[in-house]
Design a protein around this motif. Structure first.
Motif, PDB file in Angstrom:
ATOM      1  N   LEU A 182       0.828  -1.203   0.000  1.00  0.00           N
ATOM      2  CA  LEU A 182       0.000   0.000   0.000  1.00  0.00           C
ATOM      3  C   LEU A 182       0.866   1.258   0.000  1.00  0.00           C
ATOM      4  O   LEU A 182       0.543   2.257  -0.666  1.00  0.00           O
ATOM      5  CB  LEU A 182      -0.919  -0.009   1.221  1.00  0.00           C
ATOM      6  CG  LEU A 182      -2.055  -1.036   1.182  1.00  0.00           C
ATOM      7  CD1 LEU A 182      -2.685  -1.182   2.561  1.00  0.00           C
ATOM      8  CD2 LEU A 182      -3.115  -0.629   0.154  1.00  0.00           C
ATOM      9  N   ALA A 183       1.979   1.222   0.737  1.00  0.00           N
ATOM     10  CA  ALA A 183       2.839   2.397   0.812  1.00  0.00           C
ATOM     11  C   ALA A 183       3.553   2.646  -0.512  1.00  0.00           C
ATOM     12  O   ALA A 183       3.694   3.802  -0.945  1.00  0.00           O
ATOM     13  CB  ALA A 183       3.850   2.224   1.937  1.00  0.00           C
ATOM     14  N   VAL A 184       4.005   1.598  -1.187  1.00  0.00           N
ATOM     15  CA  VAL A 184       4.657   1.768  -2.483  1.00  0.00           C
ATOM     16  C   VAL A 184       3.653   2.288  -3.511  1.00  0.00           C
ATOM     17  O   VAL A 184       4.008   3.094  -4.391  1.00  0.00           O
ATOM     18  CB  VAL A 184       5.301   0.452  -2.942  1.00  0.00           C
ATOM     19  CG1 VAL A 184       5.787   0.552  -4.386  1.00  0.00           C
ATOM     20  CG2 VAL A 184       6.471   0.093  -2.035  1.00  0.00           C
ATOM     21  N   LEU A 185       2.421   1.862  -3.413  1.00  0.00           N
ATOM     22  CA  LEU A 185       1.392   2.403  -4.300  1.00  0.00           C
ATOM     23  C   LEU A 185       1.325   3.922  -4.169  1.00  0.00           C
ATOM     24  O   LEU A 185       1.232   4.636  -5.176  1.00  0.00           O
ATOM     25  CB  LEU A 185       0.034   1.786  -3.977  1.00  0.00           C
ATOM     26  CG  LEU A 185      -1.169   2.360  -4.728  1.00  0.00           C
ATOM     27  CD1 LEU A 185      -1.024   2.180  -6.233  1.00  0.00           C
ATOM     28  CD2 LEU A 185      -2.466   1.719  -4.238  1.00  0.00           C
ATOM     29  N   GLY A 186       1.398   4.429  -2.939  1.00  0.00           N
ATOM     30  CA  GLY A 186       1.314   5.873  -2.739  1.00  0.00           C
ATOM     31  C   GLY A 186       2.451   6.617  -3.394  1.00  0.00           C
ATOM     32  O   GLY A 186       2.236   7.613  -4.105  1.00  0.00           O
ATOM     33  N   THR A 187       3.680   6.161  -3.200  1.00  0.00           N
ATOM     34  CA  THR A 187       4.807   6.867  -3.808  1.00  0.00           C
ATOM     35  C   THR A 187       4.866   6.617  -5.311  1.00  0.00           C
ATOM     36  O   THR A 187       5.310   7.473  -6.075  1.00  0.00           O
ATOM     37  CB  THR A 187       6.129   6.494  -3.107  1.00  0.00           C
ATOM     38  OG1 THR A 187       7.143   7.412  -3.513  1.00  0.00           O
ATOM     39  CG2 THR A 187       6.562   5.076  -3.385  1.00  0.00           C
ATOM     40  N   GLY A 188       4.407   5.437  -5.754  1.00  0.00           N
ATOM     41  CA  GLY A 188       4.352   5.166  -7.188  1.00  0.00           C
ATOM     42  C   GLY A 188       3.365   6.068  -7.909  1.00  0.00           C
ATOM     43  O   GLY A 188       3.622   6.503  -9.039  1.00  0.00           O
ATOM     44  N   ARG A 189       2.252   6.356  -7.273  1.00  0.00           N
ATOM     45  CA  ARG A 189       1.278   7.270  -7.880  1.00  0.00           C
ATOM     46  C   ARG A 189       1.886   8.649  -8.118  1.00  0.00           C
ATOM     47  O   ARG A 189       1.643   9.285  -9.151  1.00  0.00           O
ATOM     48  CB  ARG A 189       0.055   7.389  -6.975  1.00  0.00           C
ATOM     49  CG  ARG A 189      -0.918   6.229  -7.080  1.00  0.00           C
ATOM     50  CD  ARG A 189      -2.005   6.330  -6.028  1.00  0.00           C
ATOM     51  NE  ARG A 189      -3.048   5.343  -6.247  1.00  0.00           N
ATOM     52  CZ  ARG A 189      -3.930   4.977  -5.324  1.00  0.00           C
ATOM     53  NH1 ARG A 189      -3.859   5.508  -4.096  1.00  0.00           N
ATOM     54  NH2 ARG A 189      -4.851   4.082  -5.602  1.00  0.00           N
ATOM     55  N   LEU A 190       2.693   9.106  -7.179  1.00  0.00           N
ATOM     56  CA  LEU A 190       3.290  10.430  -7.360  1.00  0.00           C
ATOM     57  C   LEU A 190       4.398  10.395  -8.409  1.00  0.00           C
ATOM     58  O   LEU A 190       4.647  11.416  -9.072  1.00  0.00           O
ATOM     59  CB  LEU A 190       3.819  10.953  -6.031  1.00  0.00           C
ATOM     60  CG  LEU A 190       2.755  11.307  -4.986  1.00  0.00           C
ATOM     61  CD1 LEU A 190       3.356  12.169  -3.881  1.00  0.00           C
ATOM     62  CD2 LEU A 190       1.561  12.020  -5.611  1.00  0.00           C
ATOM     63  N   SER A 191       5.070   9.270  -8.582  1.00  0.00           N
ATOM     64  CA  SER A 191       6.024   9.158  -9.686  1.00  0.00           C
ATOM     65  C   SER A 191       5.307   9.298 -11.018  1.00  0.00           C
ATOM     66  O   SER A 191       5.758  10.031 -11.913  1.00  0.00           O
ATOM     67  CB  SER A 191       6.751   7.812  -9.623  1.00  0.00           C
ATOM     68  OG  SER A 191       7.606   7.638 -10.737  1.00  0.00           O
ATOM     69  N   ALA A 192       4.173   8.609 -11.162  1.00  0.00           N
ATOM     70  CA  ALA A 192       3.386   8.741 -12.397  1.00  0.00           C
ATOM     71  C   ALA A 192       2.864  10.164 -12.562  1.00  0.00           C
ATOM     72  O   ALA A 192       2.786  10.682 -13.688  1.00  0.00           O
ATOM     73  CB  ALA A 192       2.230   7.743 -12.383  1.00  0.00           C
ATOM     74  N   ALA A 193       2.523  10.819 -11.458  1.00  0.00           N
ATOM     75  CA  ALA A 193       2.048  12.198 -11.537  1.00  0.00           C
ATOM     76  C   ALA A 193       3.169  13.134 -12.001  1.00  0.00           C
ATOM     77  O   ALA A 193       2.931  14.065 -12.791  1.00  0.00           O
ATOM     78  CB  ALA A 193       1.518  12.647 -10.177  1.00  0.00           C
TER      79      ALA A 193
END
Length: 562
Positions: free
Chosen positions: A402-413
């Protein structure tokens, strides 16, 4: 790679050679240690971590059942030779084997040794059966299904199982651990189908290992060109089958690989983010020490400090991004650039939590039952328990996903932001001057697809439920599923970061304004720019992302030292 805290040196129990344990691994001579691997190196395939231990002056290490770490698991899984078994640990195994033999001679009722297993735990094994029951147990439990797992994951299982046995609670003889280590050195592994466990014991996978060790299954070579002699076969002894099967070694091995791989990527992500911040003239205010002193989450403060370190202490004047010609003044940046510490810090914290769980689980005797000698009476004992129920591991893996999903979303952003002219001052999607060029448009879709995989893998495995073995096993942890999906998540996260890195390097090239070579970010840019194709015309970008994803292994180890 993210840094680990080394354990203090301590004597190895039962050792009289003067060896010490550094970080729990026995080190000959009482000095030195095992350096944490950065996950890269020549010949390493992106996403597969370290392939071998390097360094001519590396100290001699040995497995003792108490100090195996994720870096060593990744190294051996990638092809490095395993450490030898520590003599004191082999002696401890022989000691518990003697206890198991005494229990059998006394007619003690011991699960899996004198009884059946699972729903058949109340059925007695006939004395006249000899080792027949054990061979049948291996054959009947070698019923996994699906495609065979890659050699990397099976080698990780084998190393973990050898180390667990050396912890001295299984009642198996030392020749079993030695044979597994020999198979690793011979670069062979059993064929292990991917499905067969739900987090309460990797019975099908370890049955395949037992059959290979006993000559009832063929070994598979790790590499087609490997030509080492095959290890010799061991006889199946009465009472040994369940003792070998009673382990979550495959799940733990896969978890260790996922932890290692994500440690590399989480260490590289701030470098990529720093390049993106520079490419859009992002404000440094969100990273200011005063901001994080006011809201002092330790991991978030460290993430912000890391970005400040990467960009250098001599930030360009002005806390707010300057006004670009023809563009609006930005009071503050989009979340991808502004909230990196708040997303990335918790991901690192979750990774540290998984490391803590694995530091225990990789180095514990959890066989059911545990075989030992009673410290008071001196009599042999078999202690039945539920230590194989891997709830802490499942929860740690789920939290990290779940935590990697959060930082991964901001990488895509940030990738999307790099395609916006109002942020970069460049053409839309960093296209060249051709008519209606697409530039890097498609990478936004590719990253979104990889991010969707991360999101699917972030669904908590702990939500699962099953009742098995005629109701005698009325719950499961699903740590196996958590480990498998975390490995997939790591591969997808690598690609998201790779897409961002390709876009950031192109934007910095087009602007002609990269961070200075005196900064860590500047040196990282120079490395990436030397490897990535500078051509900006519309063309396939798959190879660019593959190259960028491989560069992340080296980025993880970038420091402030030139």
């Amino acid at each position: 790679m993210l840094k680990r805290t080394a354990g203090a040196a301590e004597p190895v129990e039962g050792d009289t050679t003067g060896n010490t344990v550094t970080g729990g691994i026995a080190v000959a001579g009482g000095s030195g240690g095992v350096a944490g691997l950065a996950g890269g190196g020549a010949g390493t395939t992106a996403g597969e971590g370290a392939g071998a231990v390097t360094g001519a002056a590396a100290p001699e290490v040995s497995l003792n059942g108490r100090g195996l770490g994720t870096a060593m698991v990744a190294s051996v899984a990638g092809g490095a030779a395993p450490p030898s078994a520590h003599p004191a640990a082999l002696v401890a195994m022989e000691r518990t084997r003697c206890a198991a033999e005494r229990l059998a001679a006394e007619g003690a009722r011991v699960y899996g040794r004198s009884t059946g297993v699972g729903a058949h735990r109340g059925l007695a094994v006939e004395e006249s059966d000899g080792a027949g029951h054990d061979l049948r147990l291996l054959l009947s439990h070698a019923g996994g299904v699906g495609e065979p797992l890659p050699a990397r994951e099976v080698r990780a299982m084998m190393l973990v199982r050898a180390n667990q046995l050396l912890a001295g609670g299984s009642g198996l003889g030392p020749e079993i651990a030695s044979a597994i280590i020999d198979a690793l050195r011979a670069e062979v592994h059993p064929r292990v189908p991917e499905y067969g466990a739900v987090g309460t014991g990797d019975l099908t996978a370890l049955a395949e290992l037992g059959l290979a060790l006993s000559g009832h299954r063929d070994w598979v070579r790790d590499r087609p060109d490997a030509g080492n002699a095959l290890p010799g076969s061991l006889p199946v002894r009465r009472g040994d089958a369940l003792a070998l099967l009673s382990s979550n070694a495959l799940t733990l091995g896969q978890s260790a690989l996922a932890c290692h791989d994500l440690g590399v990527l989480l260490g590289a992500a701030p470098v990529v983010a720093a390049l993106s911040l520079w490419a859009v003239d992002a404000s440094r205010e969100p990273y200011a020490p005063e901001v994080h002193a006011a809201h002092p989450h330790p991991a978030i403060r460290r993430a912000a400090a890391r970005v400040r370190e990467l960009l250098g202490a001599d930030d360009r004047p002005g806390a707010v991004a300057p006004v670009r010609a023809g563009g609006p003044s930005r009071v503050q940046d989009p979340y991808g650039f502004r909230c990196f510490p708040q997303a990335h810090g918790p991901a690192v914290e979750a990774w540290e939590g998984l490391e803590r769980v694995l530091s225990i689980d990789l180095n514990s005797a959890t066989e059911n039952p545990l075989i030992d000698w009673d410290s008071v009476t001196g009599a042999p004992v078999a202690r039945h328990h539920g230590g194989f129920f891997t709830a802490p591991l499942t929860l740690a893996l789920d939290q990290l996903g779940l935590a990697v999903l959060g930082t991964g979303r901001l990488s895509a952003a940030r990738l999307s932001g790099l395609g916006r002219s109002e942020l970069t001052g460049l053409r839309s999607y960093l296209a060249d001057t051709s008519s209606a060029g697409s530039g890097m448009m498609i990478l936004e879709y590719s990253a979104a697809s990889a991010l969707a995989e991360i999101q699917a893998c972030a669904t908590p495995a702990a939500l699962g439920h099953v009742v098995l073995s005629q109701g005698t096993e009325e719950a499961a942890t699903f740590a196996t599923q958590a480990a498998r999906k975390t490995l997939r998540l790591a591969r997808a996260y690598r690609l998201v970061l790779g897409c961002e890195l390709v876009a950031a390097v192109r934007a910095l090239r087009l602007r002609g304004d990269a961070p200075g070579p005196e900064t860590v970010a500047g040196r990282a840019y120079a490395v990436a720019a030397a490897e990535l194709d500078p051509e900006t015309r519309d063309r396939p970008l798959t190879e660019d992302v593959t190259v960028a994803a491989a560069l992340l292994d080296g980025f993880a180890g970038f420091t402030d030292a030139p």
